[in-house]
Enzyme design. Structure first.
Site, PDB file in Angstrom:
ATOM      1  N   ARG A 176     -44.422  93.653 -20.171  1.00 33.52           N
ATOM      2  CA  ARG A 176     -42.942  93.552 -20.132  1.00 33.52           C
ATOM      3  C   ARG A 176     -42.345  94.106 -21.414  1.00 33.52           C
ATOM      4  NH1 ARG A 176     -44.766  89.494 -16.879  1.00 33.52           N
ATOM      5  NH2 ARG A 176     -44.008  89.788 -14.752  1.00 33.52           N
ATOM      6  N   ASP A 205     -48.737  95.067 -15.606  1.00 36.36           N
ATOM      7  CA  ASP A 205     -47.774  94.314 -14.793  1.00 36.36           C
ATOM      8  C   ASP A 205     -46.643  95.271 -14.439  1.00 36.36           C
ATOM      9  OD1 ASP A 205     -46.067  92.173 -13.687  1.00 36.36           O
ATOM     10  OD2 ASP A 205     -47.380  90.828 -14.797  1.00 36.36           O
ATOM     11  N   HIS A 282     -47.839  92.093  -8.606  1.00 28.83           N
ATOM     12  CA  HIS A 282     -47.396  92.453  -9.961  1.00 28.83           C
ATOM     13  C   HIS A 282     -47.897  93.842 -10.362  1.00 28.83           C
ATOM     14  CE1 HIS A 282     -45.414  88.837 -11.478  1.00 28.83           C
ATOM     15  NE2 HIS A 282     -46.257  88.142 -10.746  1.00 28.83           N
ATOM     16  N   GLU A 338     -48.655  85.230  -7.441  1.00 22.20           N
ATOM     17  CA  GLU A 338     -47.324  85.603  -6.923  1.00 22.20           C
ATOM     18  C   GLU A 338     -47.334  86.912  -6.118  1.00 22.20           C
ATOM     19  OE1 GLU A 338     -44.292  83.711 -10.064  1.00 22.20           O
ATOM     20  OE2 GLU A 338     -45.329  85.464 -10.851  1.00 22.20           O
ATOM     21  N   TRP A 404     -51.958  77.296 -13.419  1.00 19.47           N
ATOM     22  CA  TRP A 404     -50.697  77.533 -14.119  1.00 19.47           C
ATOM     23  C   TRP A 404     -49.502  76.877 -13.453  1.00 19.47           C
ATOM     24  CZ3 TRP A 404     -46.344  80.376 -12.396  1.00 19.47           C
ATOM     25  CH2 TRP A 404     -46.488  81.040 -11.166  1.00 19.47           C
ATOM     26  N   ASP A 431     -43.165  80.930 -23.691  1.00 20.72           N
ATOM     27  CA  ASP A 431     -41.977  81.776 -23.571  1.00 20.72           C
ATOM     28  C   ASP A 431     -40.795  80.944 -23.097  1.00 20.72           C
ATOM     29  OD1 ASP A 431     -43.549  81.574 -21.210  1.00 20.72           O
ATOM     30  OD2 ASP A 431     -42.293  83.081 -20.244  1.00 20.72           O
ATOM     31  N   TRP A 479     -45.320  85.026 -21.887  1.00 22.69           N
ATOM     32  CA  TRP A 479     -44.790  86.146 -21.104  1.00 22.69           C
ATOM     33  C   TRP A 479     -43.657  86.752 -21.913  1.00 22.69           C
ATOM     34  CZ3 TRP A 479     -47.944  87.181 -17.249  1.00 22.69           C
ATOM     35  CH2 TRP A 479     -48.734  86.154 -16.724  1.00 22.69           C
ATOM     36  N   THR A 480     -43.425  88.051 -21.734  1.00 19.37           N
ATOM     37  CA  THR A 480     -42.518  88.670 -22.711  1.00 19.37           C
ATOM     38  C   THR A 480     -41.274  89.334 -22.103  1.00 19.37           C
ATOM     39  OG1 THR A 480     -43.848  90.689 -22.702  1.00 19.37           O
ATOM     40  CG2 THR A 480     -44.373  89.052 -24.385  1.00 19.37           C
ATOM     41  N   GLU A 481     -40.888  88.923 -20.909  1.00 16.43           N
ATOM     42  CA  GLU A 481     -39.641  89.501 -20.363  1.00 16.43           C
ATOM     43  C   GLU A 481     -38.485  89.371 -21.353  1.00 16.43           C
ATOM     44  OE1 GLU A 481     -41.652  87.516 -18.679  1.00 16.43           O
ATOM     45  OE2 GLU A 481     -41.647  87.960 -16.515  1.00 16.43           O
TER      46      GLU A 481
END
Ligand code: ACM
Length: 755
Positions: A176, A205, A282, A338, A404, A431, A479-481
Site C-alpha cells: 500500500r 497486494d 488481493h 478476503e 486475524w 495500524d 497495514w499501510t493504507e
C-alpha cells in the site's frame, strides 16, 4: 544517563544500527572470543558458580526482601534478581568488539533448559558473564545488557531468561506504501533490540507488486509504480499503475540483491523474514501486468486469480520458487484472506475445474488453489502460512494458521492439531488508532491503544495443554493504507511494538500493565533520542464503566495512559481545578452523573478536560426490537457507552433506514430520550443519520410523535465526532420507537438512554 544517551554522546556507536554491527562482529569472532574467555577464566572466576557440575542451572531467583528493586528491561526477563551495587565500565569497553577480561561471553551447549534463545546474565561489581546455548541467546543477553547500561555502569543483577513463544513477529505491508531497503532495515533493527524474531513482509497486494520475478518481468515494470504516492489519493483517483519513467511515478520494488541484503541483515539480528505473496485475492496489481490470470482477462477488472486457468498455477509455481530461492525461511505466507469468490461463479474455466474435481461449492475452489500453493511449498520442505480463511480439515498438518479475525479460528485450528500464530485484529493491529481519533492522524478504523495491545492474553483458558503447544506465538500487524512514510510508520509502530515484544517474550505471570507502563517511559525517551518518531503516551482521561444490574448502579473508573500524573475530577457541576478531588476509586452512578476530569502534574493540567455524562437509566436491561434485524438490541440498552471504535462491541453498526422499539415493560414517565451516533471520516467511515424521530405508545400499536432531531451540519471537523440526538419532554409510555433516516453509509449507535 541512559544507554542511548551514552550512545549519542559517543556518536551512537553502540546502539542504533552500529552497535548491532558490533554485535555481528562479535558473533563473527565467536571462536576468538571463546578462546579469550577461556584465557581470562582464571582471572575472574565468578561465572562458573552459575552451573552445577552436570551443567544444570543451580541459580535460585527467589527475591530477597531487601533487593526487591526492578529493572527497566523490555521485555521483562523470565527471572531476575537485582542486587546491590554496580559494575562500572565505559561503554566502549563494554560493547567493544574486543573482549576484556571482565566482560565474558560463552556459548554453552549444556544450557538446554533455556532453549535455543535463552541466556543467563550475571553482573557483579567485578564483571559481566553472559552464557547461552546459542548465538541467538547471546544476542538477546547482549540486548538486555544494552538496556541495563546507563551512566557508565550496569546494575548488579542475575538474570535467567528465555522467550515464551518461538514466533514473535511484526508484519509490515509494503504494497500500500513502499518502504525502502534502509527503512525496512531500520524496522528490523529495532525489532531485534526488543527480541522480536519474525519479520513478516507483506510484499504483494492491490497497492503494488514489490519484488522481481524473472519469469514475470512485467510485474515490477508495470505495477510497482503508480500515479499517486498517497494510497488514499491514488485509490480515489482510479488506482492506476504507471511505468517508472512516467512523470510523478511513485513506488518502488526490491531487487534480488536488495532482498538478499535484507535477509542477511535480519539473520545477523536473529530475525527470520517470512515473505507473503497474496493468493488468490488481493491481487489486483498482478492482472494489470498479466490480465490473462484473472477471470475477466482484463486489467483493473478485479483482484482475484482465475482458479480454473492453468496459467495461474504456472505463475504460482514460478513466484513461489523465486520466493523460496530468495528467502531461507521455513515458513512462507500465501495470504488467502478476503477473497472475492463471487467472480468464479461466472467463469467457465472455474466452473470447468469445479466439474472436473467434483466440487459442490464455490468455496472449494479457494481450498483448491491454497492446496496447490501448499504442495509447491511442501515439495521443497517449506511450510505454508495463511490467514485464517485457509483453515479447514483438508489442510496439510504442516500448514500454519494465522488467526486475524479474532482468536476463534486459531483456537479451533490448534484443537485440531495445526500450528497457529495469533494476530487478532482488535488487539494486535498496529495500524489502528492508538489514541482518540479526533486527535490522531487518519488511521484504520479500529482502536488498539497500547494498554489494549499489552493486556492481550495469547492463550485462552479454553485450550488444553496439547493445543497450547500449537500456539507458536503472536504478531503485531501494520497495514499501510494510511501510513505513507517511515516517520508515520515509526509513530504507529512505537511504542506498541514494545508491548507486542513483551507479550510474546515474557511469561504471563511476570507481565503487568502497571509495571510495563513504568518501564515504558524511559524507552520512549531513548527511542526518541535515537531519532524514532514515537507516539507519546496520552495525557487524556478515559473511562471504563462496569454496569451492575443487580445493584442497579454503574461503577465508573477513570484512567490515564501516563503514569506520572494524578487524576482530579468533579461530579458536582463545578469547575475542575487543581484542588478538585483526587481520583482514587471508581465513581458510583445510581441515576446520572456528569463527570469532569483531567490529568495533573505539579498542579498543571496536562491533557484535555474529560467531560462525560453517565446514566443508570430506565432503559438498562430492557428489550429493544429492530424492524430490520432481530438481534443486537441488547447492546442499545446495556448501560455501556461505546468507545472510540465502532468495533468495540458497544456499538450497533447499521446500514439503511432503521426502526427500533424499546419496551419499558410498563408505562413509565419519560422526560429525556437520547441516542448517540458516531461519525468517522477514516477507514470504513461512519455516517450520522439524516434524522431521528421519536414516537411513544402504550399499547405497542398506536404511536404518537415526540419530535424529530436532524443531523447537525458539521464541516471541517476532525476524524471522529459524535452527535447526540436528544429529545426532551414529558411523556408517559411503555413503548419508545425510533425511526432513523439513514445517512450516507454505515451508521453506528451505542445506547438508547431513557431518563
Ligand atoms: C487481513 O487483515 N486482511 C489479514
Amino acid at each position: 544517563m541512559s544507554y542511548l544517551c551514552n550512545t549519542i554522546l559517543i556518536g551512537r556507536l553502540l546502539f542504533y544500527e552500529k552497535h548491532i554491527v558490533n554485535l555481528k562482529l562479535i558473533f563473527g569472532m565467536k571462536n576468538l572470543f571463546v578462546i579469550f574467555w577461556l584465557v581470562s577464566l582464571p582471572i575472574v572466576g565468578f561465572s562458573q558458580d552459575l552451573l552445577s557440575s552436570d551443567g544444570n542451572l543451580k541459580m535460585k531467583f527467589a527475591l530477597s526482601k531487601e533487593v526487591q528493586r526492578t529493572i527497566s528491561v523490555i521485555p521483562v526477563p523470565m527471572e531476575y534478581e537485582l542486587q546491590k551495587g554496580y559494575f562500572s565500565i565505559d561503554s566502549l569497553t563494554l560493547f567493544s568488539d574486543v573482549s576484556s577480561p571482565k566482560v565474558k561471553y560463552l556459548i554453552d551447549k549444556k544450557l538446554t533448559q533455556l532453549g535455543g534463545e535463552g541466556y543467563i546474565l550475571e553482573v557483579t561489581s567485578r564483571g559481566v558473564s553472559l552464557k547461552a546455548s546459542s548465538e541467538a541467546g547471546l544476542f538477546y543477553g547482549k540486548m538486555t545488557l544494552h538496556q541495563l547500561y546507563a551512566d557508565n555502569k550496569v546494575p548488579c543483577v542475575r538474570i535467567k531468561d528465555k522467550p515464551r513463544f518461538s514466533h514473535r513477529g511484526i508484519m509490515v505491508d509494503v504494497s500500500r506504501h513502499f518502504f525502502s531497503k534502509e527503512e525496512i532495515k531500520e524496522m528490523i533493527n529495532w525489532m531485534s533490540v526488543y527480541k522480536l524474531n519474525r519479520f513478516h513482509w507483506h510484499l504483494t497486494d492491490d497497492g503494488g507488486w514489490r519484488f522481481e520475478v524473472e519469469d514475470y518481468p512485467e510485474l515490477t515494470k508495470k505495477t510497482a509504480f503508480r500515479s499517486h504516492h498517497l494510497w488514499r489519493e491514488w485509490w480515489k483517483n482510479g488506482g492506476k499503475f504507471v511505468s517508472v519513467d512516467e512523470q510523478g511515478a511513485a513506488g518502488g520494488y526490491y531487487t534480488k540483491e536488495d532482498i538478499k541484503e535484507i535477509v542477511e541483515y535480519a539473520a545477523d539480528r536473529h530475525i527470520t523474514i517470512i515473505p507473503e505473496i497474496e493468493f488468490p485475492g488481493h491481487s489486483r496489481e498482478v492482472f494489470v501486468a498479466y490480465p490473462e490470470l484473472c477471470c475477466a482477462e482484463k486489467p483493473y477488472s478485479g483482484g482475484t486469480f482465475c482458479v480454473g486457468n492453468d496459467k495461474t498455477y504456472a505463475f504460482m509455481k514460478s513466484v513461489l520458487n523465486t520466493v523460496m530461492d530468495l528467502f531461507p525461511s521455513e515458513m512462507v505466507h500465501i495470504g488467502g484472506d478476503e477473497t472475492n469468490t463471487a467472480v468464479w461463479k461466472n467463469c467457465p474455466k472455474c466452473w470447468g475445474l469445479m466439474t472436473k474435481e467434483n466440487m459442490k461449492d464455490i468455496h472449494e475452489l479457494h481450498n483448491y488453489i491454497i492446496g496447490e500453493a501448499e504442495k509447491i511449498l511442501k515439495s521443497r520442505g517449506r511450510r505454508m502460512i495463511g490467514w485464517d480463511e485457509i483453515a479447514n480439515e483438508k489442510r496439510d498438518k504442516s500448514s500454519v494458521i494465522m488467526s486475524w479475525r479474532g482468536e476463534q479460528a486459531g483456537i479451533d485450528a490448534a484443537k485440531k492439531g495445526y500450528d497457529v500464530i495469533l494476530t487478532p485484529l482488535h488487539y494486535l493491529y498496529l495500524d489502528y488508532f492508538q489514541a482518540s481519533p479526533d486527535k490522531e492522524p487518519l488511521a484504520h478504523d479500529g482502536y488498539t491503544p497500547i494498554e489494549k495491545v499489552y493486556t492481550y492474553k495469547p492463550i485462552p483458558d479454553t485450550l488444553n495443554d496439547e493445543a497450547h503447544a500449537h500456539i507458536l506465538g503472536i504478531q503485531g500487524n501494520i497495514w499501510t493504507e494510511w501510513i505513507p512514510n517511515m516517520k508515520h510508520l515509526e509513530y504507529m509502530a512505537f511504542p506498541r511494538t514494545l508491548a507486542v515484544a513483551e507479550v510474546a517474550w515474557s511469561p504471563e505471570e511476570k507481565r503487568s500493565w502497571k509495571s510495563f507502563r513504568n518501564r515504558l517511559g524511559s524507552h520512549i525517551v531513548k527511542l526518541q533520542d535515537a531519532g524514532v518518531n514515537t507516539y507519546k503516551l496520552s495525557s487524556d482521561i478515559e473511562s471504563v464503566v462496569n454496569v451492575d444490574t443487580v445493584r442497579k448502579k454503574l461503577e465508573v473508573s477513570l484512567k490515564c495512559e501516563r503514569e506520572d500524573v494524578e487524576i482530579r475530577y468533579t461530579d458536582n457541576g463545578l469547575y475542575l481545578t487543581r484542588k478538585s478531588a483526587l481520583y482514587s476509586w471508581p465513581l458510583v452512578v445510581k441515576d446520572s452523573l456528569c463527570v469532569k476530569a483531567a490529568a495533573f502534574k505539579k498542579g498543571n493540567i496536562q491533557g484535555d478536560i474529560f467531560t462525560q455524562h453517565f446514566y443508570y437509566h430506565k432503559g438498562i436491561g430492557k428489550k429493544v426490537q429492530f424492524s430490520t434485524r432481530n438481534k443486537c438490541g441488547k447492546i442499545l440498552a446495556d448501560g455501556y457507552i461505546g468507545g472510540k471504535t465502532y468495533l468495540d462491541g458497544s456499538w450497533v453498526n447499521l446500514h439503511g433506514d432503521q426502526e427500533f422499539i424499546m419496551d419499558l415493560g410498563e408505562e413509565q414517565e419519560v422526560r429525556t430520550v437520547s441516542t448517540r451516533w458516531m461519525q468517522l471520516r477514516a477507514g470504513a467511515r461512519r455516517h450520522l443519520p439524516q434524522q431521528v424521530e421519536i414516537l411513544f405508545s402504550n399499547d405497542g400499536e398506536n404511536y404518537f410523535s415526540g419530535g424529530i432531531v436532524r443531523k447537525k451540519s458539521l464541516k471541517d471537523i476532525p476524524a471522529l465526532q459524535y452527535q447526540e440526538y436528544i429529545f426532551n419532554g414529558h411523556w408517559n409510555a411503555r413503548y419508545i420507537k425510533m425511526k432513523v433516516k439513514a445517512g450516507d453509509g454505515g451508521m453506528s449507535v451505542d445506547e438508547i438512554i431513557v431518563m
